[in-house]
Structures are given as C-alpha cells and as structure tokens.
Design a protein around this motif. Sequence first.
Motif, mmCIF file in Angstrom:
data_model
loop_
_atom_site.group_PDB
_atom_site.id
_atom_site.type_symbol
_atom_site.label_atom_id
_atom_site.label_comp_id
_atom_site.label_asym_id
_atom_site.label_seq_id
_atom_site.Cartn_x
_atom_site.Cartn_y
_atom_site.Cartn_z
ATOM 1 N N TYR A 33 -65.463 -86.181 -13.848
ATOM 2 C CA TYR A 33 -65.624 -85.363 -15.318
ATOM 3 C C TYR A 33 -64.347 -85.042 -15.946
ATOM 4 C CZ TYR A 33 -70.857 -85.290 -14.668
ATOM 5 O OH TYR A 33 -72.133 -85.630 -14.747
ATOM 6 N N VAL A 34 -63.417 -84.630 -14.916
ATOM 7 C CA VAL A 34 -61.948 -84.008 -15.329
ATOM 8 C C VAL A 34 -61.171 -85.100 -15.655
ATOM 9 C CG1 VAL A 34 -62.531 -81.910 -14.102
ATOM 10 C CG2 VAL A 34 -60.981 -83.394 -12.786
ATOM 11 N N LEU A 35 -61.267 -86.154 -15.345
ATOM 12 C CA LEU A 35 -60.186 -87.312 -15.828
ATOM 13 C C LEU A 35 -60.189 -87.426 -17.089
ATOM 14 C CD1 LEU A 35 -60.876 -90.235 -13.005
ATOM 15 C CD2 LEU A 35 -58.945 -88.835 -13.319
ATOM 16 N N PRO A 36 -60.891 -87.383 -17.966
ATOM 17 C CA PRO A 36 -60.435 -87.422 -19.467
ATOM 18 C C PRO A 36 -59.631 -86.356 -19.954
ATOM 19 C CG PRO A 36 -63.111 -88.004 -18.943
ATOM 20 C CD PRO A 36 -62.375 -87.630 -17.650
ATOM 21 N N ALA A 37 -60.021 -85.129 -19.330
ATOM 22 C CA ALA A 37 -59.104 -84.351 -19.622
ATOM 23 C C ALA A 37 -57.756 -84.290 -19.090
ATOM 24 C CB ALA A 37 -59.778 -82.749 -19.319
ATOM 25 N N MET A 38 -57.662 -84.626 -17.977
ATOM 26 C CA MET A 38 -56.202 -84.940 -17.157
ATOM 27 C C MET A 38 -55.394 -85.991 -17.900
ATOM 28 S SD MET A 38 -57.666 -84.729 -13.134
ATOM 29 C CE MET A 38 -55.890 -85.242 -12.686
ATOM 30 N N ALA A 39 -56.274 -86.917 -18.217
ATOM 31 C CA ALA A 39 -55.482 -88.196 -19.069
ATOM 32 C C ALA A 39 -55.019 -87.607 -20.356
ATOM 33 C CB ALA A 39 -56.450 -89.190 -19.335
ATOM 34 N N LEU A 40 -55.900 -86.583 -20.950
ATOM 35 C CA LEU A 40 -55.224 -86.103 -22.361
ATOM 36 C C LEU A 40 -53.866 -85.075 -22.155
ATOM 37 C CD1 LEU A 40 -58.616 -85.392 -24.261
ATOM 38 C CD2 LEU A 40 -56.918 -87.019 -24.767
ATOM 39 N N VAL A 41 -54.227 -84.333 -21.128
ATOM 40 C CA VAL A 41 -52.951 -83.549 -20.778
ATOM 41 C C VAL A 41 -51.804 -84.310 -20.333
ATOM 42 C CG1 VAL A 41 -51.956 -81.750 -19.075
ATOM 43 C CG2 VAL A 41 -54.405 -81.586 -19.974
ATOM 44 N N VAL A 42 -51.899 -85.497 -19.652
ATOM 45 C CA VAL A 42 -50.643 -86.348 -19.036
ATOM 46 C C VAL A 42 -50.091 -86.867 -20.470
ATOM 47 C CG1 VAL A 42 -49.838 -88.204 -17.766
ATOM 48 C CG2 VAL A 42 -51.541 -86.541 -16.811
ATOM 49 N N VAL A 43 -50.890 -87.469 -21.278
ATOM 50 C CA VAL A 43 -50.494 -88.208 -22.280
ATOM 51 C C VAL A 43 -49.755 -87.374 -23.664
ATOM 52 C CG1 VAL A 43 -51.152 -89.871 -24.279
ATOM 53 C CG2 VAL A 43 -51.949 -90.289 -22.064
ATOM 54 N N PHE A 44 -50.468 -86.380 -23.701
ATOM 55 C CA PHE A 44 -49.936 -85.373 -25.021
ATOM 56 C C PHE A 44 -49.095 -84.216 -24.471
ATOM 57 C CE2 PHE A 44 -53.677 -87.531 -26.599
ATOM 58 C CZ PHE A 44 -53.245 -88.223 -27.498
ATOM 59 N N PHE A 45 -49.314 -84.048 -23.097
ATOM 60 C CA PHE A 45 -48.285 -82.910 -22.712
ATOM 61 C C PHE A 45 -47.264 -83.059 -21.616
ATOM 62 C CE2 PHE A 45 -47.696 -78.984 -20.067
ATOM 63 C CZ PHE A 45 -47.291 -78.061 -21.026
ATOM 64 N N VAL A 46 -47.676 -83.734 -20.535
ATOM 65 C CA VAL A 46 -46.584 -84.009 -19.712
ATOM 66 C C VAL A 46 -45.501 -84.923 -20.041
ATOM 67 C CG1 VAL A 46 -46.215 -84.744 -17.144
ATOM 68 C CG2 VAL A 46 -48.306 -83.330 -17.836
ATOM 69 N N VAL A 47 -46.079 -86.234 -20.597
ATOM 70 C CA VAL A 47 -45.155 -87.286 -21.052
ATOM 71 C C VAL A 47 -44.289 -87.019 -22.185
ATOM 72 C CG1 VAL A 47 -44.876 -89.628 -22.189
ATOM 73 C CG2 VAL A 47 -46.789 -89.268 -20.349
ATOM 74 N N PRO A 48 -44.894 -86.108 -23.154
ATOM 75 C CA PRO A 48 -43.825 -85.556 -24.138
ATOM 76 C C PRO A 48 -42.906 -84.716 -23.646
ATOM 77 C CG PRO A 48 -45.946 -85.578 -25.044
ATOM 78 C CD PRO A 48 -46.175 -86.014 -23.591
ATOM 79 N N ILE A 49 -43.309 -83.772 -22.752
ATOM 80 C CA ILE A 49 -42.054 -82.765 -22.098
ATOM 81 C C ILE A 49 -41.181 -83.683 -21.319
ATOM 82 C CG2 ILE A 49 -41.958 -81.138 -20.349
ATOM 83 C CD1 ILE A 49 -44.319 -79.827 -21.277
ATOM 84 N N GLY A 50 -41.633 -84.773 -20.560
ATOM 85 C CA GLY A 50 -40.667 -85.526 -19.896
ATOM 86 C C GLY A 50 -39.699 -86.171 -20.553
ATOM 87 N N MET A 51 -40.244 -86.853 -21.861
ATOM 88 C CA MET A 51 -39.154 -87.409 -22.768
ATOM 89 C C MET A 51 -38.471 -86.545 -23.229
ATOM 90 S SD MET A 51 -42.087 -90.155 -24.381
ATOM 91 C CE MET A 51 -40.840 -90.682 -25.687
ATOM 92 N N THR A 52 -38.878 -85.247 -23.833
ATOM 93 C CA THR A 52 -37.943 -84.293 -24.217
ATOM 94 C C THR A 52 -36.806 -83.987 -23.270
ATOM 95 O OG1 THR A 52 -39.701 -83.517 -25.486
ATOM 96 C CG2 THR A 52 -37.893 -82.075 -25.524
ATOM 97 N N ALA A 53 -37.296 -83.840 -21.987
ATOM 98 C CA ALA A 53 -35.940 -83.584 -21.008
ATOM 99 C C ALA A 53 -35.184 -84.560 -20.960
ATOM 100 C CB ALA A 53 -36.726 -83.064 -19.680
ATOM 101 N N TRP A 54 -35.550 -85.782 -20.949
ATOM 102 C CA TRP A 54 -34.628 -86.917 -20.913
ATOM 103 C C TRP A 54 -33.840 -87.114 -22.010
ATOM 104 C CZ3 TRP A 54 -32.141 -90.043 -17.480
ATOM 105 C CH2 TRP A 54 -31.898 -91.372 -18.099
ATOM 106 N N MET A 55 -34.214 -86.932 -23.111
ATOM 107 C CA MET A 55 -33.657 -86.699 -24.386
ATOM 108 C C MET A 55 -32.481 -85.718 -24.453
ATOM 109 S SD MET A 55 -36.481 -87.598 -27.457
ATOM 110 C CE MET A 55 -35.145 -87.641 -28.679
ATOM 111 N N SER A 56 -32.891 -84.661 -23.834
ATOM 112 C CA SER A 56 -31.852 -83.662 -23.757
ATOM 113 C C SER A 56 -30.614 -83.853 -23.205
ATOM 114 C CB SER A 56 -32.417 -82.051 -23.404
ATOM 115 O OG SER A 56 -32.768 -82.559 -22.005
#
Length: 312
Positions: A33-56
């Motif tokens: 049940y929570v997998l869709p929400a977890m996927a959204l969090v990973v795609v739209f929150f965790v991944v962008p933060i990781g990419m921002t940290a790498w770009m920094s």
Amino acid sequence: MSATSLPTAATAAAAKPKDRRRRKRRDLVGLLYVLPAMALVVVFFVVPIGMTAWMSLHNWPLLGVPRFIGLGNYVRMWSDAGFWSSLRFTLLYTAVATVAIFAVAFPLALFVERPRPLGALFRTVFFLPVVVGFATASLLWVWLLNTDSGLFAPAFQALGFTPQRVNILGDFGTAFPAIVAMVVWKVAGFTMILLMTGLQGIPGDVVEAARIDHAGPLQRFRFITLPLMRRTLGLALILCVTGSMLAFDQFYIMVAGGPRNQTVTAVYTIFNQSFVSFRLGYGSALSIALLAILLVLSVGQLWLLRDREDAR
C-alpha cells in the motif's frame, strides 16, 4: 505437568507459526500500500537532493563540462557577503511573518471554533485567500499598491496619512510591511484551520472542570489550551517557519529584490546564482546549506514544543 495441559501447549506451539505467517502477510500488504508513496518520495525528493548534493561538489556551468572541485563551493560560501546578507534578511522576515501570522490566525481560530450563527461562512471567507496562488496574490497586491491606479496610496492620501500619493513598494520601510501584510492575508487562513483543529481536540470536560474551579479565561488559555495544543502549534510553527525561509515569489514579483537589493532572500540568491549567473554548482551548495539550516530550525522547534511525557 498434567495430561490435560499437554494438548493446550501443543496447540499454542502450533499456532505460533501461523501467527507469524499472518503477521508477515499483513506487513507485506501494508508495504504494498505504501510503495507508491515511497516511490514518489524517492523520485521527487531523495533523488533530487542527491543530485543537488553531487552538483554542489562541482563547478557546474549551464553550458560546458562540469569540473569536480570538492568542497570549493562551500568554502566560497563562507566568504560570500551577499549570501549571508540575504540569509539575515530571510531570518528577519521569517521572525516577523511568523509572529504576524500567529497573531492573526490564533484569534481567528478562537472566533470560528465556537458555535455561532454563520460560523461556516466566516471559516470560508477567512480561508478563501489560501486557495489563491502566491504569484497571483503578489500580482493582485502589486495592483492594489500601485501609486496611480491602486487602492492604498489614494486611500492613505485621502485619510491624511500622507500629504501625497507615495510609492509604497519604492521604500524598504513601507515595502517590507506591505509584503508581510500580503503574506498574512494569504496564509493566515490555513494556519487558522490548523489551530482550530487543535482547539476542537481539547476535551470539553477538562475545560468545564477548570470553569468549575473558577479558572479565568487567561488561566484556561495558559494552563489548558496551550499545553494541550503543543503538537498542533508545533506543526503550524514548522510550516510557517519553513514557508517563510523559502520565500521567493512575493519578493521577486512585488519588488524584484529591491529597493536597493534590501529584500533579497536566501532563495532569491540561489535563483540568481543558478539561473542568472549560471553557477549551478554554487547554487546547489547554497541550496544544501539552506536545507541544513531548515533541518536545524525544525528539530529545534520540535524539541522546544515537545510534550513532557515524550521527553521522559
């Protein structure tokens, strides 16, 4: 052990694997049940933060090949007077706006929480500005504050507050209060709903017992209302502080950082560095620094407003 107790023990031992399998199935269903929400969090929150940290960690121009520089952007940030000036202004704005929002939202919540005629209408009217986007609200207030065709400048002149029509957004002393007033008009309704929910969660028998003990309104507010609303206040405070620290739209649209760059916020600085000067790596470093500041402020607010039972 008696003979009669042996079947009971055997039955209990046989039931334990079944209970474990049932719990595993229930946990698996919950995970699905929570997998869709977890996927959204990973795609739209965790991944962008990781990419921002790498770009920094790079000198990352808009056009060209990125070059790894380690902590160079963060070292540069410490000597960037413009960023620290914008951060000081952001903290000032956050403090003023948060106090102003609560000063308006709390009385409104107390007003609409009590049963009264047209109570639903009042709630709707107070909440209506929330549905207006920040960009739309900013444009609306730019028109209202216009010197020639607006509403406030002629009204101030007609009431004798100013000898002539003044450009309210042309001076920091008037532009800053005007922007705060717009934000309060736009956001106070949402905070009012949160606080009203907390007020409605206070048990009525507790308030009635305090009345029987001859506790006055101020005593009930201090010793009953505020302590029982700690978690609601914490949520509303975190949302207000976070939203104020990330302020951008109103300052970009209404005054474009002026007058004389006195209303440049931290997010405005990140925008300028990233999309005006095309220093995406440095803008990413500033974004990570602002994220760390928000985390510290949020943890500090939760710690200050924690329940005493939780602290134990």
